[in-house]
Design a protein around this motif. Sequence first.
Motif, PDB file in Angstrom:
ATOM      1  N   LEU A  29       0.829  -1.206   0.000  1.00 54.04           N
ATOM      2  CA  LEU A  29       0.000   0.000   0.000  1.00 54.04           C
ATOM      3  C   LEU A  29       0.862   1.254   0.000  1.00 54.04           C
ATOM      4  O   LEU A  29       1.958   1.262   0.561  1.00 54.04           O
ATOM      5  N   ALA A  30       0.351   2.330  -0.600  1.00 50.63           N
ATOM      6  CA  ALA A  30       1.117   3.578  -0.713  1.00 50.63           C
ATOM      7  C   ALA A  30       1.537   4.105   0.660  1.00 50.63           C
ATOM      8  O   ALA A  30       2.689   4.507   0.850  1.00 50.63           O
ATOM      9  N   LEU A  31       0.622   4.096   1.621  1.00 46.58           N
ATOM     10  CA  LEU A  31       0.954   4.576   2.961  1.00 46.58           C
ATOM     11  C   LEU A  31       2.026   3.694   3.598  1.00 46.58           C
ATOM     12  O   LEU A  31       2.935   4.205   4.263  1.00 46.58           O
ATOM     13  N   GLN A  32       1.936   2.384   3.368  1.00 44.46           N
ATOM     14  CA  GLN A  32       2.959   1.474   3.893  1.00 44.46           C
ATOM     15  C   GLN A  32       4.313   1.745   3.247  1.00 44.46           C
ATOM     16  O   GLN A  32       5.349   1.625   3.907  1.00 44.46           O
ATOM     17  N   LYS A  33       4.316   2.088   1.979  1.00 46.99           N
ATOM     18  CA  LYS A  33       5.578   2.390   1.285  1.00 46.99           C
ATOM     19  C   LYS A  33       6.278   3.585   1.934  1.00 46.99           C
ATOM     20  O   LYS A  33       7.484   3.564   2.165  1.00 46.99           O
ATOM     21  N   ILE A  34       5.501   4.613   2.235  1.00 48.02           N
ATOM     22  CA  ILE A  34       6.068   5.807   2.863  1.00 48.02           C
ATOM     23  C   ILE A  34       6.574   5.472   4.264  1.00 48.02           C
ATOM     24  O   ILE A  34       7.714   5.793   4.621  1.00 48.02           O
ATOM     25  N   TYR A  35       5.722   4.823   5.043  1.00 48.47           N
ATOM     26  CA  TYR A  35       6.074   4.444   6.412  1.00 48.47           C
ATOM     27  C   TYR A  35       7.300   3.525   6.415  1.00 48.47           C
ATOM     28  O   TYR A  35       8.237   3.726   7.198  1.00 48.47           O
ATOM     29  N   ALA A  36       7.320   2.540   5.533  1.00 44.67           N
ATOM     30  CA  ALA A  36       8.437   1.589   5.489  1.00 44.67           C
ATOM     31  C   ALA A  36       9.728   2.262   5.026  1.00 44.67           C
ATOM     32  O   ALA A  36      10.815   1.900   5.493  1.00 44.67           O
ATOM     33  N   SER A  37       9.629   3.223   4.132  1.00 48.05           N
ATOM     34  CA  SER A  37      10.829   3.954   3.707  1.00 48.05           C
ATOM     35  C   SER A  37      11.421   4.746   4.869  1.00 48.05           C
ATOM     36  O   SER A  37      12.641   4.756   5.070  1.00 48.05           O
ATOM     37  N   ILE A  38      10.557   5.381   5.651  1.00 46.05           N
ATOM     38  CA  ILE A  38      11.025   6.111   6.828  1.00 46.05           C
ATOM     39  C   ILE A  38      11.640   5.135   7.836  1.00 46.05           C
ATOM     40  O   ILE A  38      12.708   5.396   8.400  1.00 46.05           O
ATOM     41  N   MET A  39      10.975   4.005   8.025  1.00 40.69           N
ATOM     42  CA  MET A  39      11.528   2.977   8.923  1.00 40.69           C
ATOM     43  C   MET A  39      12.852   2.453   8.380  1.00 40.69           C
ATOM     44  O   MET A  39      13.770   2.168   9.159  1.00 40.69           O
ATOM     45  N   GLY A  40      12.965   2.331   7.074  1.00 49.50           N
ATOM     46  CA  GLY A  40      14.209   1.876   6.468  1.00 49.50           C
ATOM     47  C   GLY A  40      15.356   2.823   6.759  1.00 49.50           C
ATOM     48  O   GLY A  40      16.492   2.389   7.013  1.00 49.50           O
ATOM     49  N   ILE A  41      15.070   4.126   6.744  1.00 45.24           N
ATOM     50  CA  ILE A  41      16.098   5.110   7.099  1.00 45.24           C
ATOM     51  C   ILE A  41      16.497   4.929   8.567  1.00 45.24           C
ATOM     52  O   ILE A  41      17.686   4.908   8.900  1.00 45.24           O
ATOM     53  N   LEU A  42      15.496   4.777   9.430  1.00 45.92           N
ATOM     54  CA  LEU A  42      15.774   4.571  10.850  1.00 45.92           C
ATOM     55  C   LEU A  42      16.576   3.292  11.073  1.00 45.92           C
ATOM     56  O   LEU A  42      17.590   3.301  11.776  1.00 45.92           O
ATOM     57  N   LEU A  43      16.142   2.191  10.452  1.00 45.45           N
ATOM     58  CA  LEU A  43      16.826   0.908  10.630  1.00 45.45           C
ATOM     59  C   LEU A  43      18.240   0.948  10.066  1.00 45.45           C
ATOM     60  O   LEU A  43      19.174   0.411  10.669  1.00 45.45           O
ATOM     61  N   GLY A  44      18.414   1.583   8.921  1.00 49.18           N
ATOM     62  CA  GLY A  44      19.749   1.717   8.339  1.00 49.18           C
ATOM     63  C   GLY A  44      20.670   2.551   9.200  1.00 49.18           C
ATOM     64  O   GLY A  44      21.862   2.246   9.356  1.00 49.18           O
ATOM     65  N   THR A  45      20.114   3.610   9.790  1.00 41.43           N
ATOM     66  CA  THR A  45      20.900   4.466  10.672  1.00 41.43           C
ATOM     67  C   THR A  45      21.299   3.714  11.936  1.00 41.43           C
ATOM     68  O   THR A  45      22.442   3.817  12.399  1.00 41.43           O
ATOM     69  N   ILE A  46      20.365   2.939  12.472  1.00 39.17           N
ATOM     70  CA  ILE A  46      20.679   2.129  13.655  1.00 39.17           C
ATOM     71  C   ILE A  46      21.791   1.139  13.339  1.00 39.17           C
ATOM     72  O   ILE A  46      22.744   0.997  14.104  1.00 39.17           O
ATOM     73  N   LYS A  47      21.687   0.480  12.189  1.00 39.58           N
ATOM     74  CA  LYS A  47      22.726  -0.474  11.784  1.00 39.58           C
ATOM     75  C   LYS A  47      24.070   0.227  11.628  1.00 39.58           C
ATOM     76  O   LYS A  47      25.111  -0.268  12.073  1.00 39.58           O
ATOM     77  N   GLU A  48      24.064   1.409  11.031  1.00 42.70           N
ATOM     78  CA  GLU A  48      25.305   2.146  10.802  1.00 42.70           C
ATOM     79  C   GLU A  48      25.926   2.598  12.127  1.00 42.70           C
ATOM     80  O   GLU A  48      27.135   2.507  12.298  1.00 42.70           O
ATOM     81  N   LYS A  49      25.098   3.071  13.059  1.00 45.36           N
ATOM     82  CA  LYS A  49      25.610   3.588  14.338  1.00 45.36           C
ATOM     83  C   LYS A  49      26.099   2.471  15.254  1.00 45.36           C
ATOM     84  O   LYS A  49      27.096   2.637  15.946  1.00 45.36           O
ATOM     85  N   THR A  50      25.374   1.332  15.285  1.00 50.11           N
ATOM     86  CA  THR A  50      25.739   0.253  16.197  1.00 50.11           C
ATOM     87  C   THR A  50      26.684  -0.753  15.554  1.00 50.11           C
ATOM     88  O   THR A  50      27.322  -1.528  16.256  1.00 50.11           O
ATOM     89  N   ASN A  51      26.719  -0.759  14.225  1.00 49.21           N
ATOM     90  CA  ASN A  51      27.501  -1.735  13.460  1.00 49.21           C
ATOM     91  C   ASN A  51      27.056  -3.169  13.753  1.00 49.21           C
ATOM     92  O   ASN A  51      27.847  -4.095  13.674  1.00 49.21           O
ATOM     93  N   LYS A  52      25.781  -3.318  14.131  1.00 53.49           N
ATOM     94  CA  LYS A  52      25.213  -4.643  14.406  1.00 53.49           C
ATOM     95  C   LYS A  52      23.860  -4.765  13.720  1.00 53.49           C
ATOM     96  O   LYS A  52      22.940  -3.990  13.993  1.00 53.49           O
TER      97      LYS A  52
END
Length: 76
Positions: A29-52
């Motif tokens: 769904l379009a709303l899920q795409k937007i929400y998931a993209s924002i979550m993807g940024i958050l998850l990617g940032t968490i991975k980058e900061k923690t390296n885990k």
Amino acid sequence: LCSLFVKREFNPVIAILAQALLFGSLHSLALQKIYASIMGILLGTIKEKTNKLQSSIIVHMTVNLIGWFIGVVANV
């Protein structure tokens, strides 16, 4: 995996944005795409900061569990 591949060629910000857009595009769904993209940024940032990767997986599972719980409670 996309983040690891793209990170070899680009800086971490580009890698995080690329994997976030891919993550978002995999939702239906379009709303899920937007929400998931924002979550993807958050998850990617968490991975980058923690390296885990496990840190991002735990956050993703927690968000999904909260969404599931809200769905169960709303249907009662």
